[in-house]
Design a protein around this motif. Structure first.
Motif, PDB file in Angstrom:
ATOM      1  N   TRP A  90      33.793  49.815  35.918  1.00 23.07           N
ATOM      2  CA  TRP A  90      33.586  48.548  36.646  1.00 23.07           C
ATOM      3  C   TRP A  90      34.771  47.628  36.406  1.00 23.07           C
ATOM      4  N   ASN A  91      35.169  46.879  37.440  1.00 19.39           N
ATOM      5  CA  ASN A  91      36.262  45.925  37.321  1.00 19.39           C
ATOM      6  C   ASN A  91      35.806  44.528  37.710  1.00 19.39           C
ATOM      7  N   PRO A 121      26.762  43.119  39.742  1.00 19.57           N
ATOM      8  CA  PRO A 121      27.744  44.049  39.182  1.00 19.57           C
ATOM      9  C   PRO A 121      27.332  45.511  39.303  1.00 19.57           C
ATOM     10  N   ALA A 122      28.326  46.350  39.574  1.00 18.66           N
ATOM     11  CA  ALA A 122      28.218  47.817  39.527  1.00 18.66           C
ATOM     12  C   ALA A 122      27.427  48.434  40.674  1.00 18.66           C
ATOM     13  N   GLY A 123      27.022  47.630  41.646  1.00 20.77           N
ATOM     14  CA  GLY A 123      26.249  48.190  42.747  1.00 20.77           C
ATOM     15  C   GLY A 123      26.964  49.305  43.477  1.00 20.77           C
ATOM     16  N   SER A 124      28.271  49.189  43.630  1.00 26.62           N
ATOM     17  CA  SER A 124      29.036  50.207  44.350  1.00 26.62           C
ATOM     18  C   SER A 124      29.264  51.470  43.526  1.00 26.62           C
ATOM     19  N   PHE A 132      17.649  49.253  36.646  1.00 23.60           N
ATOM     20  CA  PHE A 132      18.034  48.335  35.570  1.00 23.60           C
ATOM     21  C   PHE A 132      18.823  49.078  34.484  1.00 23.60           C
ATOM     22  N   PHE A 133      18.361  50.283  34.158  1.00 26.19           N
ATOM     23  CA  PHE A 133      19.075  51.101  33.175  1.00 26.19           C
ATOM     24  C   PHE A 133      20.508  51.361  33.648  1.00 26.19           C
ATOM     25  N   ALA A 134      20.667  51.711  34.922  1.00 19.89           N
ATOM     26  CA  ALA A 134      21.990  52.050  35.449  1.00 19.89           C
ATOM     27  C   ALA A 134      22.945  50.860  35.389  1.00 19.89           C
TER      28      ALA A 134
END
Length: 359
Positions: free
Chosen positions: A153-154, A249-252, A84-86
């Protein structure tokens, strides 16, 4: 000479009736619809800020007893906290990237700035959970933050309509994550691995953030209804695109994200079942769509044709969309805006007025 008269053939009549538009052709020009959507967003933003300042004005440092945070959580709980922090470390990107797309909209862009300020609190809160758990050292945490923020992130889509539907599903998904984490932190998980994971501070933190996410979800939901009402065919296509290609979002960008995703799935926090039942279907229900299949079939039946001015108009709305309910909910939010404007005085100078697009 044949006596066949197609005008009275039952099969032809049935086919015509099946293809008859369920909702009449829209009455308004694209410019007028855009103006009404903008007025709706502006009214929603003003109402939202007034409400949030009264009901959800909490501080991530001082409103929680961080000294009482458990230092003996399992590796699985700490993996959830770190995940969650990430995700929240990309808040600067979440704010700035979409802001460039919606900056011309007064209400939507200013809400997005407000949204960013609330998400910033979430980032600080999850930072505090990782810090006070003492599972990692402060030096590790700072290094990890630097590693995350070294990436960018995009947007998954670069247009306002797709992004309003993306934020609907994304905010609902985040809310579900935090609600289910609160269940674990209250010691109520049915998973034996988390039977001894009760932590009142974590329970309060998860519940506070879940309440914020619910408010965000409701704002985006109202915005999505504005698009659905004034641009139904285009909105349904955008919604289907988002559902078919949705990712959190941002998983990759997050190291070991697969491990985090596996842990939250096995913990019952978030997985395919929660995504399908508690996110997609729940949001579709709120948007007046009976299900994904109905959405796909309806898109095929919808038609966009040019009018005499070259503007594209919708000619059919499918059975799976409860359009009358959408119209009622749009009228309702305009009433909420009207009430707020009367309290402030806007109604005496520049009132927001609902204008129907259909007879």
């Amino acid at each position: 000479m044949s006596s066949f008269n197609p005008e009275f053939d039952p099969e032809i009549i049935k086919e015509i009736e099946e293809q008859r538009p369920k909702i009449p052709v829209g009455l308004l020009s694209r410019a007028e619809k855009d103006r009404l959507i903008e007025r709706g967003f502006l009214g929603l933003y003003r109402w939202y800020v007034a409400k949030s300042q009264v009901q959800r004005n909490w501080n991530p440092d001082k409103d929680f007893d961080w000294r009482a945070f458990r230092r003996d959580h399992t590796p699985e709980v700490n993996t959830i906290l770190e995940g969650f922090f990430a995700v929240e470390q990309f808040v600067p990107d979440y704010v700035t990237k979409l802001l460039l797309v919606i900056r011309k909209s007064h209400g939507r862009s200013h809400f997005h700035i407000r949204w960013g300020s609330e998400e910033e609190k979430h980032a600080d809160l999850w930072y505090n959970t990782v810090l006070f758990s003492q599972y990692r050292s402060p030096e590790w945490l700072k290094d990890y933050m630097g590693q995350l923020r070294g990436q960018e992130w995009n947007l998954p889509w670069d247009d306002p309509m797709h992004m309003i539907f993306y934020t609907v599903f994304q905010e609902r998904a985040t809310q579900v994550n935090y609600l289910n984490t609160a269940v674990i932190a209250r010691g109520k998980s049915e998973n034996p691995l988390y039977a001894n994971s009760a932590d009142p501070v974590l329970a309060l933190a998860s519940s506070k953030i879940a309440a914020d996410e619910a408010a965000h979800y409701n704002f985006f939901l109202e915005g999505a209804r504005l698009f659905l009402y004034y641009y139904p065919a285009e909105s349904l296509q955008a919604m289907a695109d988002v559902i078919n290609h949705f990712t959190m979002p941002a998983g990759s960008l997050i190291p070991n994200y697969d491990r985090f995703a596996e842990v939250v799935w096995r913990a019952g926090v978030y997985g395919p079942r929660e995504h399908s039942r508690d996110v997609v279907q729940a949001a579709l229900n709120n948007l007046g769509v009976s299900g994904r299949r109905a959405l796909e079939v309806g898109i095929k039946r919808s038609r966009l044709v040019p009018d005499e001015n070259g503007n594209l108009r919708e000619t059919a709305i499918f059975d799976g969309l409860d359009f009358l309910t959408i119209q009622e909910k749009v009228q309702r939010i305009f009433k909420v805006i009207e009430t707020h404007e009367k309290e402030v005085g806007f109604s005496e100078v520049d009132p927001t007025i609902f204008v129907p697009n259909y007879l």
